[in-house]
Motif scaffolding. Structure first.
Motif, short mmCIF file in Angstrom:
data_model
loop_
_atom_site.label_atom_id
_atom_site.label_comp_id
_atom_site.label_asym_id
_atom_site.label_seq_id
_atom_site.Cartn_x
_atom_site.Cartn_y
_atom_site.Cartn_z
N THR A 112 -6.30 -0.67 5.01
CA THR A 112 -6.52 0.39 4.02
C THR A 112 -5.80 1.40 4.93
OG1 THR A 112 -9.13 -0.26 4.01
CG2 THR A 112 -8.47 1.86 3.39
N SER A 156 -7.63 -7.90 5.11
CA SER A 156 -7.49 -6.40 4.23
C SER A 156 -6.87 -5.52 5.24
CB SER A 156 -8.68 -6.07 3.49
OG SER A 156 -9.61 -5.88 4.64
N THR A 159 -13.46 4.33 -7.86
CA THR A 159 -12.83 3.35 -7.38
C THR A 159 -12.03 2.53 -8.67
OG1 THR A 159 -14.25 2.96 -5.45
CG2 THR A 159 -13.09 1.04 -6.13
N SER A 209 -4.84 5.59 4.03
CA SER A 209 -5.17 6.69 3.15
C SER A 209 -4.19 7.70 3.10
CB SER A 209 -6.26 7.41 4.39
OG SER A 209 -7.48 6.58 4.44
N ALA A 260 0.68 -1.07 -0.02
CA ALA A 260 0.06 0.01 0.01
C ALA A 260 0.84 1.20 0.01
CB ALA A 260 -0.80 0.01 1.20
N ASP A 304 -7.59 6.39 -0.87
CA ASP A 304 -7.44 5.31 0.08
C ASP A 304 -6.98 4.03 -0.88
OD1 ASP A 304 -8.61 6.43 2.32
OD2 ASP A 304 -10.42 5.51 2.30
N GLU A 338 -6.80 0.13 -0.66
CA GLU A 338 -7.17 -0.92 0.19
C GLU A 338 -6.44 -2.43 -0.40
OE1 GLU A 338 -10.88 -4.02 0.91
OE2 GLU A 338 -11.36 -1.88 0.27
#
Length: 170
Positions: A164, A162, A89, A166, A63, A149, A151
């Motif tokens: 997330t 999972s 998204t 930001s 991420a 974000d 994920e």
């Protein structure tokens, strides 16, 4: 002297009741067996915890790498919805991370990534400047940042984990 040797063998020899019997041996082996089973359970629990932590650390790295690459290209390169009040998204391709295991071999996990670009209305400047284009005497909005974000999800023991992360891309 003869009596002394005779007494020694009588107390400690074949005819004596002093020593370890079959019952004691069975009880000791049963206790050792329970200890081995308990240690095996402890070790397998530690191994699963290690894999879960390692998978989460790698997901955080995946991420963060995506956020860093988006920051390097800037907010204008991150696509968003044409309407300022709608989120967008994107599903981004999978990434696989591999690492060496302690006892030999390799472990690998495939991570799925999803990027959400939030509505850009909070990051718009509508004041006119001499550097902006105008359309019908109205200034065009300038988006100076976008909130995103990331994920990241991965399979672990029959379920999907999972996280997330930001960030704001300027």
């Amino acid at each position: 002297m003869k009596n002394m040797v005779k007494n020694f063998f009588k107390q400690h020899g074949l005819g004596s009741k002093v020593g370890i019997g079959i019952t004691e041996v069975l009880i000791a082996s049963m206790v050792l067996g329970f200890m081995c089973v308990a240690l095996n359970k402890l070790q397998s629990g530690n191994h699963e915890t290690y894999l879960r932590i390692r998978g989460r650390d790698a997901a955080t790295e995946v991420a963060q790498n995506l956020l860093d690459s988006l920051r390097s290209v800037g907010a204008s390169s991150v696509p968003s919805h044409s309407e300022a009040d709608k989120d967008t998204t994107f599903v981004i391709g999978d990434v696989e991370r591999t690492w060496d295991r302690g006892l030999g071999g390799k472990a690998s996990i495939k991570y799925s990534r999803k990027l959400t670009v939030y509505a850009k209305q909070d990051y718009e400047v509508i004041n006119e400047s001499k550097y902006e284009n105008t359309r019908d005497d109205k200034p065009l909005p300038h988006v100076y940042a976008k909130q995103v974000d990331v994920e990241v999800s991965w399979p672990f023991k029959g379920s999907t984990q999972s996280i997330t992360v930001s960030g704001v891309i300027r």
